[in-house]
Motif scaffolding. Structure first.
Motif, PDB file in Angstrom:
ATOM      1  N   LEU A  14      51.169  48.717  33.793  1.00 28.53           N
ATOM      2  CA  LEU A  14      52.108  49.206  32.779  1.00 28.53           C
ATOM      3  C   LEU A  14      51.715  48.707  31.394  1.00 28.53           C
ATOM      4  CD1 LEU A  14      54.650  50.896  33.597  1.00 28.53           C
ATOM      5  CD2 LEU A  14      53.807  49.571  35.478  1.00 28.53           C
ATOM      6  N   ALA A  15      51.400  47.419  31.287  1.00 31.99           N
ATOM      7  CA  ALA A  15      51.106  46.832  29.975  1.00 31.99           C
ATOM      8  C   ALA A  15      49.718  47.232  29.475  1.00 31.99           C
ATOM      9  CB  ALA A  15      51.204  45.307  30.060  1.00 31.99           C
ATOM     10  N   GLU A  34      39.934  48.097  35.043  1.00 35.21           N
ATOM     11  CA  GLU A  34      40.920  48.057  36.140  1.00 35.21           C
ATOM     12  C   GLU A  34      40.167  47.826  37.446  1.00 35.21           C
ATOM     13  OE1 GLU A  34      44.282  47.962  36.894  1.00 35.21           O
ATOM     14  OE2 GLU A  34      43.391  47.862  38.902  1.00 35.21           O
ATOM     15  N   ARG A  36      41.235  48.126  40.578  1.00 32.47           N
ATOM     16  CA  ARG A  36      41.455  49.048  41.694  1.00 32.47           C
ATOM     17  C   ARG A  36      40.576  50.292  41.514  1.00 32.47           C
ATOM     18  NH1 ARG A  36      46.466  51.018  41.077  1.00 32.47           N
ATOM     19  NH2 ARG A  36      46.697  50.028  39.065  1.00 32.47           N
ATOM     20  N   VAL A 125      37.428  41.800  36.474  1.00 31.61           N
ATOM     21  CA  VAL A 125      36.928  40.777  35.563  1.00 31.61           C
ATOM     22  C   VAL A 125      37.250  39.454  36.263  1.00 31.61           C
ATOM     23  CG1 VAL A 125      37.106  39.766  33.262  1.00 31.61           C
ATOM     24  CG2 VAL A 125      37.283  42.253  33.561  1.00 31.61           C
ATOM     25  N   SER A 145      44.237  38.804  39.818  1.00 37.17           N
ATOM     26  CA  SER A 145      43.301  38.426  40.892  1.00 37.17           C
ATOM     27  C   SER A 145      43.036  36.921  40.840  1.00 37.17           C
ATOM     28  CB  SER A 145      41.999  39.216  40.767  1.00 37.17           C
ATOM     29  OG  SER A 145      41.234  38.729  39.691  1.00 37.17           O
ATOM     30  N   GLN A 350      53.679  41.343  32.249  1.00 36.41           N
ATOM     31  CA  GLN A 350      54.472  40.367  32.999  1.00 36.41           C
ATOM     32  C   GLN A 350      53.853  38.966  32.969  1.00 36.41           C
ATOM     33  OE1 GLN A 350      57.046  41.804  35.531  1.00 36.41           O
ATOM     34  NE2 GLN A 350      57.265  40.083  36.912  1.00 36.41           N
ATOM     35  N   GLY A 356      59.873  43.082  34.437  1.00 37.51           N
ATOM     36  CA  GLY A 356      60.244  44.491  34.548  1.00 37.51           C
ATOM     37  C   GLY A 356      59.176  45.422  33.996  1.00 37.51           C
ATOM     38  N   TYR A 357      59.211  46.666  34.513  1.00 38.86           N
ATOM     39  CA  TYR A 357      58.236  47.677  34.086  1.00 38.86           C
ATOM     40  C   TYR A 357      58.304  47.896  32.574  1.00 38.86           C
ATOM     41  CZ  TYR A 357      58.414  49.308  39.040  1.00 38.86           C
ATOM     42  OH  TYR A 357      58.387  49.422  40.402  1.00 38.86           O
TER      43      TYR A 357
HETATM   44  C1  LIG Z   1      56.181  43.323  44.547  1.00 43.61           C
HETATM   45  C2  LIG Z   1      56.701  43.579  43.173  1.00 43.61           C
HETATM   46  C3  LIG Z   1      57.747  44.473  42.987  1.00 43.61           C
HETATM   47  C4  LIG Z   1      58.252  44.710  41.685  1.00 43.61           C
HETATM   48  N1  LIG Z   1      59.269  45.618  41.540  1.00 43.61           N
HETATM   49  C5  LIG Z   1      59.711  45.919  40.305  1.00 43.61           C
HETATM   50  C6  LIG Z   1      60.720  46.921  40.127  1.00 43.61           C
HETATM   51  O1  LIG Z   1      61.197  47.513  41.085  1.00 43.61           O
HETATM   52  N2  LIG Z   1      61.139  47.203  38.876  1.00 43.61           N
HETATM   53  C7  LIG Z   1      60.622  46.571  37.794  1.00 43.61           C
HETATM   54  O2  LIG Z   1      61.028  46.884  36.671  1.00 43.61           O
HETATM   55  N3  LIG Z   1      59.674  45.616  37.923  1.00 43.61           N
HETATM   56  C8  LIG Z   1      59.204  45.276  39.153  1.00 43.61           C
HETATM   57  N4  LIG Z   1      58.244  44.313  39.315  1.00 43.61           N
HETATM   58  C9  LIG Z   1      57.864  43.493  38.161  1.00 43.61           C
HETATM   59  C10 LIG Z   1      56.889  44.051  37.115  1.00 43.61           C
HETATM   60  O3  LIG Z   1      57.583  44.666  36.124  1.00 43.61           O
HETATM   61  C11 LIG Z   1      55.809  44.937  37.582  1.00 43.61           C
HETATM   62  O4  LIG Z   1      55.000  44.162  38.423  1.00 43.61           O
HETATM   63  C12 LIG Z   1      54.962  45.552  36.448  1.00 43.61           C
HETATM   64  O5  LIG Z   1      54.067  46.422  37.064  1.00 43.61           O
HETATM   65  C13 LIG Z   1      54.233  44.550  35.575  1.00 43.61           C
HETATM   66  O6  LIG Z   1      53.384  45.222  34.659  1.00 43.61           O
HETATM   67  P1  LIG Z   1      51.979  44.612  34.242  1.00 43.61           P
HETATM   68  O7  LIG Z   1      51.254  45.644  33.486  1.00 43.61           O
HETATM   69  O8  LIG Z   1      52.169  43.295  33.620  1.00 43.61           O
HETATM   70  O9  LIG Z   1      51.226  44.364  35.638  1.00 43.61           O
HETATM   71  P2  LIG Z   1      50.721  45.457  36.702  1.00 43.61           P
HETATM   72  O10 LIG Z   1      51.458  46.726  36.545  1.00 43.61           O
HETATM   73  O11 LIG Z   1      50.728  44.778  38.025  1.00 43.61           O
HETATM   74  O12 LIG Z   1      49.230  45.729  36.247  1.00 43.61           O
HETATM   75  C14 LIG Z   1      48.219  44.761  36.361  1.00 43.61           C
HETATM   76  C15 LIG Z   1      46.928  45.470  36.682  1.00 43.61           C
HETATM   77  O13 LIG Z   1      45.851  44.563  36.560  1.00 43.61           O
HETATM   78  C16 LIG Z   1      44.929  44.772  37.618  1.00 43.61           C
HETATM   79  N5  LIG Z   1      44.172  43.527  37.767  1.00 43.61           N
HETATM   80  C17 LIG Z   1      44.613  42.316  38.228  1.00 43.61           C
HETATM   81  N6  LIG Z   1      43.646  41.395  38.114  1.00 43.61           N
HETATM   82  C18 LIG Z   1      42.565  42.018  37.569  1.00 43.61           C
HETATM   83  C19 LIG Z   1      41.260  41.598  37.197  1.00 43.61           C
HETATM   84  N7  LIG Z   1      40.865  40.342  37.350  1.00 43.61           N
HETATM   85  N8  LIG Z   1      40.390  42.509  36.677  1.00 43.61           N
HETATM   86  C20 LIG Z   1      40.763  43.806  36.502  1.00 43.61           C
HETATM   87  N9  LIG Z   1      41.991  44.259  36.833  1.00 43.61           N
HETATM   88  C21 LIG Z   1      42.893  43.378  37.349  1.00 43.61           C
HETATM   89  C22 LIG Z   1      45.817  45.164  38.790  1.00 43.61           C
HETATM   90  O14 LIG Z   1      45.101  45.903  39.760  1.00 43.61           O
HETATM   91  C23 LIG Z   1      46.890  46.006  38.098  1.00 43.61           C
HETATM   92  O15 LIG Z   1      46.566  47.365  38.059  1.00 43.61           O
HETATM   93  C24 LIG Z   1      57.714  44.039  40.582  1.00 43.61           C
HETATM   94  C25 LIG Z   1      56.660  43.126  40.770  1.00 43.61           C
HETATM   95  C26 LIG Z   1      56.160  42.905  42.041  1.00 43.61           C
HETATM   96  C27 LIG Z   1      55.011  41.940  42.215  1.00 43.61           C
END
Ligand SMILES: Cc1cc2nc3c(=O)[nH]c(=O)nc-3n(C[C@H](O)[C@H](O)[C@H](O)COP(=O)(O)OP(=O)(O)OC[C@H]3O[C@@H](n4cnc5c(N)ncnc54)[C@H](O)[C@@H]3O)c2cc1C
Length: 471
Positions: A14-15, A34, A36, A125, A145, A350, A356-357
Motif C-alpha cells: 500500500l505504501a 517488490e 513477490r 532487497v 523480509s 506500517q 491500517g491500509y
Molecule cells: C495478517 C495481517 C492482516 C492485516 N489486516 C488488515 C486489515 O484488515 N485492515 C487494515 O487496514 N490493515 C490490516 N493490516 C495492517 C496493514 O495496514 C497492512 O499490512 C498494510 O498492507 C500495510 O501496508 P504497507 O505498505 O506498509 O505493507 P505491505 O502492504 O505489507 O507491503 C509491503 C511489501 O513489501 C514487500 N517486501 C517485504 N520485504 C521486502 C524486501 N526485502 N524486498 C522487496 N520487497 C519486500 C512485501 O512483499 C509487500 O508487498 C494487516 C496486517 C497483517 C500482517
C-alpha cells in the motif's frame, strides 16, 4: 545525482505503490522493488501490487465526522493512487469504502506498470541498499523480509525495531469521568520530566475487581494466526487476560497494583487501580498502562467500561497483539521520515508505526513527495498539523510521547488515525449552526465536523501555496 537519477522504493504494498506514484507524478524516475512472487510473506497470496492481506475495507468514507474518512478526502486532494483505485473499484458497503480486492490490486499494478517513469523490479532487497542508492523509500511493511529487517535492526540498534506490537487501548480524555479518576504518580514521584501527578487513576473496590477479573476471564479472545503462534510472548508484553489466568491476584500485584496511590474521595489506597498515561503531546489521548490484550474488540469495550471512570470511554484505539515489524519512529526518524542516522533511507507505511491500509498509504504518499522534493529541490514541507495527514506524520515523528518512566524503553505502538491526534479546537462548540444548544453525542459530532472543515481548509491553502497547478 541529477533530477533524472531514479529514486528507489522497496516494497510494492500500500505504501510503496503510493510512494512510487507520487514520485513519478513529480516528474522523477522511480524503481519499485517488490520481492513477490520471487519471495513472499506469510500473509500475501498473490504477486499483485497493493495486495490487501485481510479485510477489503478502507473503513468509513465519511470525511465530516470520521477521521479515516477525512484522511481519504485529504489523500484524494493529493492525487492518491490508492484512493483513486479504491474509488474506481469500490463495492457497495454503506458508509464504508470497500473494494474488490483483485480488481483494486490489478488497477494499482496497471497504473504503475503503464507509467513511463516507473520501473518495477521483482526481487528482494536482502540487506541495506547499495551505497549508490542515494534516495530510498523503505516500505516493506509489517512482514518485512528477515534479511532486510535484520539489516535495519543492526543499523538502528537493538530494541529500536520491534517484531511484535503489544497494543494497550487508548482513550479520548474527554470521555473519562473526571469526578471518579484523579491525577497522581505512584508515591507522587516526579521522575524525569514529570510533575508527580502524571497518571490518571481509576480506583476499584474488592467487589469491582473480582467482577472485572471474572469478565476478563470469560471474555472472548482472538487467536494467533498459525505463523504468529510460533513466536512466544515477549517480556513485558503479556496480554492482561493471560496475567489474570495465572491467578486472581496477579494483576493486583502487577499493572493494577494500588501502592503509592491515595484516592482523594476516600483518603485511602484503593483495592486495585487501572492507570492511564498520557499518550500524545496534545494530552487528548491516554493509554491503559499494561493493558495489551487479545480480547476481541467488542469484548474490550464491554469489559473495560466496567472500570470506574471509564463507563463512557470512547476508545481511540483498541488493544491487540500481532506480528508486526515497526521502528521506534519518534526517536529514529526526522520530520521528513528520514532515518536520522542515515538520511538517504526514508521509511513509509506500517513499518513507521502507523496501523491500517489507509494510514500506511498516507505515509507512503508523504514519503514519496518528500523523496521527490529532495531530488527536485522543491519545497514539500509537512502538511499542517491540523490535517489528518499532518497529524499522523507529527505523531510518528515526535507527537507520541516517548516514556521510559514505567521501565519500558519505548511506549510507542502502532496507531490508527483518530481525532485525538489533531490539535484541539481553540473553542469547543456549544451550539449548532442554528444556535441550538449541543449536548452529548451531538456535541462530539459537531466538534469532529469543525475539525474536519478546519483540516480541509488548511490543506487547501497548503496545496495552493505549493502546487498552484493542482488547486
Ligand atoms: C495478517 C495481517 C492482516 C492485516 N489486516 C488488515 C486489515 O484488515 N485492515 C487494515 O487496514 N490493515 C490490516 N493490516 C495492517 C496493514 O495496514 C497492512 O499490512 C498494510 O498492507 C500495510 O501496508 P504497507 O505498505 O506498509 O505493507 P505491505 O502492504 O505489507 O507491503 C509491503 C511489501 O513489501 C514487500 N517486501 C517485504 N520485504 C521486502 C524486501 N526485502 N524486498 C522487496 N520487497 C519486500 C512485501 O512483499 C509487500 O508487498 C494487516 C496486517 C497483517 C500482517
Amino acid at each position: 545525482m541529477t533530477i533524472n537519477s531514479p529514486i528507489h522504493v522497496i516494497g510494492g504494498g500500500l505504501a510503496g505503490s503510493e510512494a512510487a506514484w507520487q514520485i513519478a507524478h513529480q516528474g522523477v524516475p522511480v524503481i519499485l522493488h517488490e520481492m513477490r512472487p520471487v519471495r513472499t510473506t506469510d500473509a500475501h497470496k498473490t504477486d499483485g501490487l497493493a495486495e490487501l492481506v485481510c479485510s477489503n475495507s478502507f473503513r468509513s468514507d465519511d470525511w465530516e465526522t470520521n477521521a479515516v474518512g477525512l484522511l481519504h478526502e485529504e489523500m484524494r486532494r493529493m492525487n492518491s493512487l490508492i484512493l483513486a483505485a479504491g474509488d474506481r473499484q469500490k463495492l457497495p458497503a454503506g458508509g464504508a469504502l470497500a473494494v474488490d480486492r483483485d480488481a483494486f490490486s490489478a488497477d494499482v499494478t496497471a497504473r504503475l506498470s503503464e507509467h513511463p517513469l516507473v520501473t518495477i523490479v521483482r526481487s528482494e532487497v536482502a540487506g541495506l541498499p547499495p551505497a549508490d542508492w542515494d534516495n530510498v523509500v523503505v516500505a516493506t511493511g509489517p512482514l518485512t523480509s528477515p534479511a532486510l529487517s535484520e539489516a535495519v535492526r543492526a543499523r538502528t540498534g537493538e530494541g529500536e525495531l520491534a517484531f511484535f506490537d503489544a497494543i494497550a487501548p487508548v482513550i479520548h480524555l474527554d470521555s473519562i469521568d473526571q469526578t471518579i479518576v484523579w491525577r497522581q504518580s505512584r508515591y507522587d514521584k516526579a521522575g524525569p520530566g514529570g510533575t508527580g501527578a502524571d497518571y490518571l487513576n481509576c480506583p476499584m473496590s474488592k467487589d469491582e475487581y473480582e467482577a472485572f477479573i471474572d469478565a476478563m476471564l470469560a471474555g472472548e479472545k482472538t487467536v494467533f494466526k498459525e505463523w504468529e503462534a510460533s513466536t512466544p510472548y515477549f517480556d513485558g508484553c503479556l496480554p492482561v487476560e493471560v496475567m489474570a489466568e495465572r491467578g486472581r491476584d496477579t494483576l493486583r500485584f502487577g499493572p493494577m497494583k494500588p501502592v503509592g496511590l491515595t484516592d482523594p474521595r476516600t483518603g485511602r489506597r484503593p483495592y486495585a487501580v487501572v492507570q492511564l498515561r498520557q499518550d500524545n503531546a496534545h494530552g487528548t489521548l491516554w493509554n491503559m498502562v499494561g493493558f495489551q490484550t487479545k480480547l476481541k474488540h467488542g469484548e474490550q469495550v464491554r469489559v473495560f467500561r466496567m472500570i470506574p471512570g471509564l463507563q463512557d470511554a470512547d476508545f481511540a484505539r483498541l488493544g491487540g497483539l500481532h506480528r508486526n515489524t515497526f521502528l521506534n519512529s519518534p526517536k529514529l526518524l526526522d520530520g521528513g521520515l528520514r532515518l536520522k542516522a542515515e538520511p538517504r533511507l526514508r521509511f513509509a507505511g506500517q513499518i513507521t508505526g502507523v496501523e491500517g491500509y489507509v494510514e500506511s498509504a498516507a505515509i507512503g504518499l508523504l514519503a514519496g513527495r518528500f523523496a521527490a522534493a529532495d531530488r527536485t529541490g522543491r519545497d514539500a514541507g509537512p502538511p499542517p498539523a491540523t490535517t489528518a495527514l499532518g497529524a499522523l506524520l507529527a505523531h510518528i515523528t515526535g507527537g507520541h510521547l516517548l516514556d521510559g518512566s514505567d521501565g519500558g524503553s519505548s511506549s510507542f505502538q502502532p496507531m490508527n488515525i483518530n481525532y485525538g491526534l489533531l490539535p484541539p479546537l481553540d473553542e469547543a462548540p456549544t451550539t449548532d449552526a442554528d444556535g441550538r444548544k449541543l449536548k452529548g453525542k451531538a456535541r462530539g459530532a459537531e466538534k469532529k465536523r469543525l475539525m474536519s472543515r478546519r483540516a480541509l481548509a488548511d490543506l487547501g491553502q497548503w496545496i495552493a501555496a505549493r502546487e498552484p497547478a493542482e488547486t
